[in-house]
Motif scaffolding. Sequence first.
Motif, short mmCIF file in Angstrom:
data_model
loop_
_atom_site.label_atom_id
_atom_site.label_comp_id
_atom_site.label_asym_id
_atom_site.label_seq_id
_atom_site.Cartn_x
_atom_site.Cartn_y
_atom_site.Cartn_z
N LEU A 85 43.35 -4.27 12.83
CA LEU A 85 42.65 -4.14 11.40
C LEU A 85 43.31 -2.73 11.10
CD1 LEU A 85 39.34 -5.81 11.74
CD2 LEU A 85 41.40 -6.83 10.59
N LEU A 86 43.74 -2.88 9.79
CA LEU A 86 44.34 -1.54 9.19
C LEU A 86 43.38 -1.36 7.84
CD1 LEU A 86 46.17 0.88 9.04
CD2 LEU A 86 47.64 -0.39 7.41
N SER A 87 42.36 -0.42 7.82
CA SER A 87 41.55 -0.06 6.89
C SER A 87 42.23 0.75 5.85
CB SER A 87 40.25 0.44 7.33
OG SER A 87 39.30 0.62 6.57
N VAL A 88 42.41 0.09 4.63
CA VAL A 88 43.25 0.99 3.53
C VAL A 88 42.52 0.87 2.29
CG1 VAL A 88 45.41 0.87 2.37
CG2 VAL A 88 45.24 -0.11 4.41
N ALA B 169 41.23 8.08 11.88
CA ALA B 169 41.67 6.62 12.51
C ALA B 169 41.37 5.49 11.25
CB ALA B 169 40.44 6.36 13.60
N SER B 170 42.22 4.95 11.08
CA SER B 170 42.39 3.80 10.27
C SER B 170 42.84 2.37 10.66
CB SER B 170 43.16 4.36 8.90
OG SER B 170 44.43 4.51 9.26
N LEU B 171 43.39 2.80 11.90
CA LEU B 171 43.87 1.21 12.54
C LEU B 171 43.02 1.06 13.90
CD1 LEU B 171 46.23 -0.97 12.74
CD2 LEU B 171 47.51 0.88 13.69
N VAL B 172 42.65 0.03 14.16
CA VAL B 172 41.94 -0.38 14.93
C VAL B 172 42.13 -1.92 15.74
CG1 VAL B 172 40.14 -1.09 13.83
CG2 VAL B 172 39.45 -0.30 16.04
N ARG B 173 41.97 -1.79 17.16
CA ARG B 173 42.35 -3.34 17.55
C ARG B 173 40.92 -4.11 17.48
NH1 ARG B 173 45.80 -4.04 21.91
NH2 ARG B 173 45.71 -2.06 22.55
N TYR B 174 40.94 -5.22 17.04
CA TYR B 174 40.06 -6.18 17.01
C TYR B 174 39.62 -6.72 18.39
CZ TYR B 174 36.36 -9.53 15.74
OH TYR B 174 35.32 -10.38 15.63
N MET B 175 38.35 -6.74 19.03
CA MET B 175 37.82 -7.26 20.04
C MET B 175 36.76 -8.17 19.97
SD MET B 175 38.70 -4.26 22.93
CE MET B 175 37.42 -2.94 22.10
N HIS C 268 26.82 6.07 0.53
CA HIS C 268 27.91 6.90 0.01
C HIS C 268 28.61 7.31 1.48
CE1 HIS C 268 30.49 8.05 -2.88
NE2 HIS C 268 30.20 9.33 -2.90
N HIS C 269 29.99 7.67 1.25
CA HIS C 269 30.74 8.23 2.19
C HIS C 269 30.66 7.65 3.55
CE1 HIS C 269 31.96 11.33 -0.56
NE2 HIS C 269 30.73 11.83 -0.66
N VAL C 270 30.93 6.41 3.69
CA VAL C 270 30.78 5.53 4.75
C VAL C 270 32.03 5.59 5.61
CG1 VAL C 270 29.90 3.08 5.93
CG2 VAL C 270 28.83 4.07 3.72
N PRO C 271 31.87 5.65 6.97
CA PRO C 271 33.08 5.67 7.67
C PRO C 271 34.03 4.58 7.58
CG PRO C 271 31.12 6.50 9.20
CD PRO C 271 30.78 5.86 7.70
N ARG C 272 35.21 4.51 7.38
CA ARG C 272 36.04 3.52 7.08
C ARG C 272 36.06 2.20 8.55
NH1 ARG C 272 41.67 4.17 5.28
NH2 ARG C 272 40.87 5.88 4.30
#
Length: 303
Positions: A156-159, A213-219, A231-235
């Motif tokens: 997943l790429l969080s954009v 970090a914006s790209l993560v493996r989904y498990m 507000h300002h929640v980690p992506r």
Amino acid sequence: MMLDPKKRRQHVNGPIVHRDIRSEATHTPIETPESLHADPEGQGDQYAAKHQETGLSREPFSIRRVRKSQGNKLTAMLQVRNERGRYLEEVLNDLSEFVDEIVIVDDASTDGTPDICRAYPKVVRLEVLEKPLFAEEWRLRNALWQAAAGTSPDWLLSVDADELYSTEAKKAIRALINQEHSDWIAFRFYDMWGGRTHYREDNLWGLHRRHTASLVRYMPGYPYFYPQQNHHVPRLPLPCTVLPGISTELKVQHLGWAGSLEDRVRKYLRYKRIDPHGEWGSLEHYESILDPEPRLIPWKEEQ
């Protein structure tokens, strides 16, 4: 080119990578220092105890790790709200070149933003909220994560709807995900200012000096959850930070501050309205948005 998990630093399609930066930023602190996003000391167990409320994981102790060295599906996920006339179409055109699927949650837009999203074949899921969750950002992040997880992604790429990945990053991304030892990838994000030729750099604006970090493996089965911040929640969900990851020197342009002075003033007023006491961010940082003579550095896409 395979990545060797025994090497702390090596090249992947050119950029330098670091084996593990779990102590570094794994979020997008666009408007606030990274320390303000960290899990408050002693709160980890509290967050873990509450994660079932988010619906992101119902089997925290039954983890099925899925690591493949080839054939990984790359899914981009975006949360959007009233993006017509801004950067959304450019971002979706860009993503369509290098991701396999796109998942979007629209936060009750009133300007026809969902119609823009529907025009792109790679948008495989679009959820339109009837009532906005912008004032409870952690719930919005949860809704997006659940929607994306429901499409059986590999990565997943969080954009955000104002981010563009560099040409080099797009070329390298398949090599970065088609490996079996690292579960997240971090990039350097640059706050473009007043246009696309310069980015801002000073004591309060140094997003590019650390890795995000914006790209993560989904498990499936892994206990994903977000901190309950408005507000300002980690992506990416907090538990991602304890997984092994790679930090690269690949670049991403953040265009959120690249518009007119009027645009920046509107964002300043919105932050002050949402967070008047600096509970979720830095009041000093908010005030710096109005700096009439910020320090700007010429942008260069290449390394």
